[in-house]
Design a protein around this motif. Structure first.
Motif, mmCIF file in Angstrom:
data_model
loop_
_atom_site.group_PDB
_atom_site.id
_atom_site.type_symbol
_atom_site.label_atom_id
_atom_site.label_comp_id
_atom_site.label_asym_id
_atom_site.label_seq_id
_atom_site.Cartn_x
_atom_site.Cartn_y
_atom_site.Cartn_z
ATOM 1 N N LEU A 101 0.850 -1.194 0.000
ATOM 2 C CA LEU A 101 0.000 0.000 0.000
ATOM 3 C C LEU A 101 0.880 1.237 0.000
ATOM 4 C CD1 LEU A 101 -2.679 -0.939 2.709
ATOM 5 C CD2 LEU A 101 -2.990 -0.906 0.245
ATOM 6 N N THR A 102 0.383 2.300 -0.610
ATOM 7 C CA THR A 102 1.119 3.548 -0.540
ATOM 8 C C THR A 102 0.780 4.251 0.782
ATOM 9 O OG1 THR A 102 -0.637 4.808 -1.579
ATOM 10 C CG2 THR A 102 1.000 3.838 -3.042
ATOM 11 N N TYR A 104 -0.501 7.140 1.155
ATOM 12 C CA TYR A 104 -1.835 7.727 1.064
ATOM 13 C C TYR A 104 -2.922 6.681 1.298
ATOM 14 C CZ TYR A 104 -5.624 10.697 -0.567
ATOM 15 O OH TYR A 104 -6.777 11.437 -0.635
ATOM 16 N N GLU A 105 -2.745 5.506 0.693
ATOM 17 C CA GLU A 105 -3.749 4.446 0.848
ATOM 18 C C GLU A 105 -3.842 3.981 2.302
ATOM 19 O OE1 GLU A 105 -3.293 2.466 -3.615
ATOM 20 O OE2 GLU A 105 -2.076 1.747 -1.955
ATOM 21 N N THR A 106 -2.673 3.880 2.962
ATOM 22 C CA THR A 106 -2.675 3.427 4.356
ATOM 23 C C THR A 106 -3.367 4.439 5.264
ATOM 24 O OG1 THR A 106 -0.557 2.397 3.869
ATOM 25 C CG2 THR A 106 -1.203 2.493 6.173
ATOM 26 N N LEU A 109 -7.023 4.430 5.122
ATOM 27 C CA LEU A 109 -7.716 3.380 5.878
ATOM 28 C C LEU A 109 -8.185 3.905 7.232
ATOM 29 C CD1 LEU A 109 -5.712 0.127 5.111
ATOM 30 C CD2 LEU A 109 -8.094 0.605 4.594
ATOM 31 N N LYS A 161 -2.377 7.583 10.237
ATOM 32 C CA LYS A 161 -3.619 6.800 10.116
ATOM 33 C C LYS A 161 -4.505 7.047 11.331
ATOM 34 C CE LYS A 161 -4.522 3.615 12.198
ATOM 35 N NZ LYS A 161 -5.018 2.659 13.154
ATOM 36 N N MET B 1 -2.097 7.515 -4.967
ATOM 37 C CA MET B 1 -3.371 7.083 -5.536
ATOM 38 C C MET B 1 -3.723 7.935 -6.760
ATOM 39 S SD MET B 1 -6.945 6.461 -3.591
ATOM 40 C CE MET B 1 -6.576 4.804 -3.102
ATOM 41 N N LEU B 225 -5.260 -5.980 5.475
ATOM 42 C CA LEU B 225 -3.849 -5.898 5.090
ATOM 43 C C LEU B 225 -2.989 -5.377 6.238
ATOM 44 C CD1 LEU B 225 -4.052 -4.388 1.494
ATOM 45 C CD2 LEU B 225 -3.341 -6.696 2.093
ATOM 46 N N LEU B 226 -3.578 -4.564 7.112
ATOM 47 C CA LEU B 226 -2.796 -3.976 8.200
ATOM 48 C C LEU B 226 -2.531 -4.980 9.318
ATOM 49 C CD1 LEU B 226 -4.471 -0.459 8.588
ATOM 50 C CD2 LEU B 226 -2.469 -1.067 7.265
ATOM 51 N N LEU B 234 -10.286 -0.630 13.455
ATOM 52 C CA LEU B 234 -10.990 0.202 12.473
ATOM 53 C C LEU B 234 -12.487 -0.108 12.451
ATOM 54 C CD1 LEU B 234 -8.363 0.187 9.605
ATOM 55 C CD2 LEU B 234 -9.030 2.127 11.004
ATOM 56 N N THR B 280 -0.236 -2.096 -6.624
ATOM 57 C CA THR B 280 -0.898 -1.814 -5.351
ATOM 58 C C THR B 280 -1.511 -3.072 -4.770
ATOM 59 O OG1 THR B 280 -2.521 -0.457 -4.203
ATOM 60 C CG2 THR B 280 -3.129 -1.237 -6.385
ATOM 61 N N SER B 281 -1.765 -3.042 -3.457
ATOM 62 C CA SER B 281 -2.485 -4.132 -2.805
ATOM 63 C C SER B 281 -3.918 -3.707 -2.488
ATOM 64 C CB SER B 281 -1.787 -4.527 -1.502
ATOM 65 O OG SER B 281 -0.448 -4.863 -1.740
ATOM 66 N N ASP B 282 -4.289 -2.476 -2.873
ATOM 67 C CA ASP B 282 -5.629 -1.955 -2.594
ATOM 68 C C ASP B 282 -6.679 -2.802 -3.322
ATOM 69 O OD1 ASP B 282 -8.004 -0.590 -2.424
ATOM 70 O OD2 ASP B 282 -7.122 1.379 -2.796
ATOM 71 N N ARG B 284 -9.722 -2.458 -3.810
ATOM 72 C CA ARG B 284 -10.719 -1.790 -4.646
ATOM 73 C C ARG B 284 -10.220 -1.683 -6.086
ATOM 74 N NH1 ARG B 284 -11.520 3.465 -1.422
ATOM 75 N NH2 ARG B 284 -9.364 2.974 -1.000
#
Lengths: 263, 342
Positions: A101-102, A104-106, A109, A161, B1, B225-226, B234, B280-282, B284
Motif C-alpha cells: 500500500l502507498t 496515502y492508501e494506508t 484506511l 492513520k 493514488m 492488510l494492516l 478500524l 498496489t495491494s488496494d 478496490r
C-alpha cells in the motif's frame, strides 16, 4: 504542583477496573486510572507486568474482568464497534501485509469508520487524510510504498492513520521500540505536538524511561504489588514510583535516585 | 493514488479488449475454423450458412468459453481472498488443500453414484459434494490457524491436509467400479469443456454470486492488510469477515472444482500478476483486475490446450502450471524488489 493539571478534563477514566484474560485470574484488581486530554501519558512497567493487557482492555480488544472504563464520558461497553473505531485509535508494533500500500492508501484506511461500504472517500475524508499527512510531515511521500520506508517513517504513517481516524484518544504500543535515537526523539516530539494541537489524549506503552521522563506529561507505572502509580512525571518520581521499574536492589535501585536529581 | 486515475481505467479497458480477443479466438478456431461473422450470426440467431457450425458454436464453444471466463475469474478471486486472509502470498485454494477437499467430495459422490453425473440431479449433488469437501478443509485450516501461528507452517499443514484428501480419493478409486474411476480421473485433469449449455446458467449464476460476494468485501479486505488488531480497531467485525471469506472462497472453489476439475495455479499466480501490473495491494483496484485477468488467463490456457489440434486436446492441468509456476518463481526470486513483500 499545578492545580489546573488535576482538573483537566479526562479522556479515559477507569473505575475499580480489573484486567486479565477471561480464563485466568485477573492480573490487576481495583485500578483507578485517569488519562488526561491534551497530554502525553507514558505507561511503564517491567516485562510481563500487564502493560499490553491494560492497553488491550482500554482499546476494547479484550473485555475488562471487572469494574468499568469510561471513555469520553460514556461507559466503554455502551460503544458500538464503529463508535469505538471513531474514539480510540491504535498504533501497534504488529506488521501485516501493508507493504504494497502507498502512504496515502494506508492513511486513508483511517477513514474506514467514516466511509460507505465500498470505502469511497468524500471531500471531508480527503481533507482529513491530507491534514493528517501534513500534521505528521509525510505529505511529500504520499505515493511511496510502505515497503520502501524506514521503520521510523512507517511509524509516522501509522500515527497519521490514527490521526485521520479522528480519535480523541490515541494509544501507542511501544512506538519507539525499533527506532534509532533521533527517530525516537522525533516521534515523541510529534506525539507531544498532536496531543496539544487536537487536544488528544495520548497513551504510550514504552520501555524508554529516559524519553518518558523528559517528553511525556504523565506517567502510569505498573507494579505487581501496588497496582498502577499515576500522576504528572515530577510527582511520580518524587513519590519514588521509579523503584517499580528499576527494582529495589542496590544495583539498579541507585539509578532511581539518579533520575530523581535530574528533574 | 492520484497517478492511478488514468492508468487503472485504461487497464480495465485493455483487459476487456484482451478478453474479447481471446474469447473470439476460442469461438472461431478449433477442429473447424468458423468465420467470426458466422459465429456472431449463430449466437444472435441470424442466418448461418452451415447448420453444423451453428450447433458447434452454441452447444460446444459458447459453454466452454463462458465457463473458462467465469472459472478463471472465480479461481483468481479465491486466491486473492485467501492470500489476504492468511497474509501469505503463497496461499491459494489448491495449495491449502481446498481443491483436494472439493475433489474428495466429488469423488465420494461420483463413486457412490457409479459415475452418473450426466443428469441435473447428479450435477447438483456433485456440486454439493465439492462444497462440503472444500468447506470442511477451509474450516479445518481456519481452526488450525488459531493454534499454528506461523503462516509458512500453516501452508505446510494445508499441504498435508491436501495429501490426506488425495489419499482418501485414491482409496475410493481403488475400491470404485472401473467406469466411475475413469470418469473421475478424467475430471481430475481439468477441463473447461465439461459444462453443457443446459447446465451453463447454473454455473454462471453460482460463480457470479460468489464474485459479487467477494466484491462486497473489498473494503474490509483492505483493513485486513494492516493485520488483525489494526483491522479490529478500524471497526471490522473480524469473526464475521473470516467466516465470510471462508464461505465465499469455499463457494467459488467448490463450484469450479465440481464442474471443471481441480484447476491448479490460476488462483495462485493471477493475484501476483495483478499486483505487479497495478503496483498496489488496494483491493478496490486489485479485485476487479484480478477477476478480469483471471478470466483472460483461463481463456489463454483453454486455447493452449488445443495447440496440437482439436483431436488431441491437452488436459488443462498440463497447461496451467506452465503458465503459473514461472510467475511464482519470478516473484520469489525478485522478492526484495517487489513492493508488496513488506
Amino acid at each position: 504542583m499545578d492545580k489546573s493539571e488535576k482538573i483537566r478534563p479526562c479522556a479515559v477514566e477507569c473505575r475499580d477496573l480489573s484486567i486479565g484474560h477471561r480464563d485466568g485470574r485477573p492480573l490487576f484488581r481495583h485500578l483507578d486510572l485517569v488519562l488526561p486530554k491534551g497530554e502525553v501519558t507514558s505507561l511503564l512497567g517491567v516485562n510481563g507486568s500487564g502493560k499490553s493487557t491494560l492497553i488491550k482492555t482500554i482499546c476494547g480488544f479484550i473485555p475488562p474482568v471487572g469494574g468499568e472504563i469510561s471513555i469520553a464520558g460514556r461507559r466503554s461497553c455502551e460503544y458500538s464497534r464503529e463508535e469505538m473505531a471513531r474514539t480510540v485509535g491504535v498504533v501497534l508494533t504488529e506488521r501485516g501485509a501493508e507493504g504494497g500500500l502507498t502512504v496515502y492508501e494506508t492513511v486513508s484506511l483511517g477513514r474506514y469508520p467514516y466511509t460507505d461500504f465500498l470505502g469511497r472517500m468524500k471531500a471531508e475524508d480527503i481533507a482529513a487524510v491530507e491534514q493528517a499527512l501534513e500534521e505528521v510531515g509525510i505529505a511529500n511521500k504520499r505515493d511511496c510504498h510502505l515497503s520502501r520506508m524506514s521503520d521510523g517513517e512507517r511509524q509516522k504513517v501509522m500515527i497519521a492513520k490514527a490521526i485521520a481516524q479522528n480519535c480523541p484518544i490515541v494509544v501507542l504500543d511501544e512506538p519507539t521500540a525499533f527506532l534509532d535515537v533521533a527517530a525516537r526523539i522525533r516521534t515523541m516530539e510529534l506525539l507531544r505536538k498532536i496531543s496539544r494541537e487536537g487536544d488528544r489524549a495520548i497513551l504510550i506503552s514504552t520501555h524508554d524511561l529516559d524519553l518518558a521522563l523528559r517528553m511525556s506529561d504523565n506517567l502510569w507505572i505498573m507494579s505487581p504489588d501496588t497496582g498502577v502509580i499515576q500522576g504528572p512525571v515530577a510527582e511520580v518520581v518524587e513519590r519514588g514510583g521509579l523503584r517499580y521499574i528499576l527494582g529495589d536492589d542496590m544495583e539498579t535501585g541507585r539509578y532511581a535516585s539518579l533520575y530523581d536529581t535530574r528533574r | 493514488m492520484r497517478h492511478y486515475r488514468l492508468f487503472i481505467p485504461l487497464l480495465y479497458i485493455a483487459l476487456a479488449c484482451v478478453i474479447i480477443a481471446l474469447a473470439t479466438i476460442c469461438m472461431t478456431t478449433g477442429a473447424i475454423d468458423i468465420p467470426p461473422s458466422q459465429v456472431w450470426a449463430a449466437l444472435t440467431g441470424g442466418h448461418v450458412d452451415n447448420r453444423v457450425w451453428s450447433v458447434i458454436v452454441t452447444q460446444s464453444r459458447l459453454p466452454q468459453t463462458v465457463t473458462a471466463l467465469m472459472a478463471g475469474a472465480a479461481l483468481a478471486c479465491g486466491g486473492l481472498l485467501l492470500q489476504t486472509l492468511f497474509a501469505n502470498p503463497l496461499a491459494d485454494p489448491s495449495i491449502l488443500g481446498v481443491s483436494s477437499g472439493a475433489g474428495l467430495g466429488v469423488a465420494a459422490v461420483m463413486l457412490a453414484s457409479g459415475g452418473a453425473v450426466g443428469s441435473l440431479a447428479g450435477t447438483l449433488s456433485t456440486v454439493a459434494g465439492a462444497m462440503v469437501g472444500a468447506m470442511a478443509v477451509l474450516a479445518l485450516i481456519i481452526a488450525l490457524s488459531t493454534v499454528v501461528r506461523s503462516n509458512v507452517m500453516l501452508l505446510v499443514v494445508g499441504l498435508m491436509i491436501g495429501y490426506m484428501a488425495s489419499s482418501a480419493v485414491s482409496l475410493f478409486s481403488f475400491m470404485g467400479a472401473a467406469e466411475s474411476v475413469k470418469s473421475f480421473s478424467v475430471w481430475g485433469m481439468g477441463d473447461f469443456g465439461g459444462v453443457s449449455l443446459a447446465r451453463l446458467p447454473y454455473f454462471v449464476a453460482i460463480t457470479a454470486a460468489g464474485l459479487l460476494w467477494a466484491l462486497l468485501m473489498m473494503k474490509p479486505m483492505n483493513a485486513m492488510l494492516l493485520g488483525e488488531s489494526y483491522c479490529r480497531n478500524l471497526g471490522v467485525n473480524l469473526k464475521k469477515l473470516r467466516v465470510s471469506v471462508l464461505l465465499s472462497t469455499g463457494l467459488l472453489t467448490a463450484v469450479v472444482t465440481a464442474f471443471c476439475g481441480p484447476v491448479s495455479f490460476i488462483g495462485l499466480a493471477v493475484p501476483h500478476m495483478a499486483r505487479l501490473l497495478t503496483g498496489t495491494s488496494d483491493h478496490r483496484v486489485l479485485m476487479p483486475v484480478v477477476m478480469l485477468l483471471g478470466a483472460a488467463v483461463a481463456l489463454a490456457c483453454n486455447l493452449l490446450t488445443t495447440v496440437f489440434g482439436e483431436g488431441n486436446l491437452l488436459p488443462l492441468n498440463v497447461v496451467t502450471p506452465l503458465l503459473g509456476a514461472p510467475v511464482i518463481i519470478y516473484v520469489i526470486v525478485n522478492k526484495r524488489k517487489i513492493a508488496y513483500f513488506n
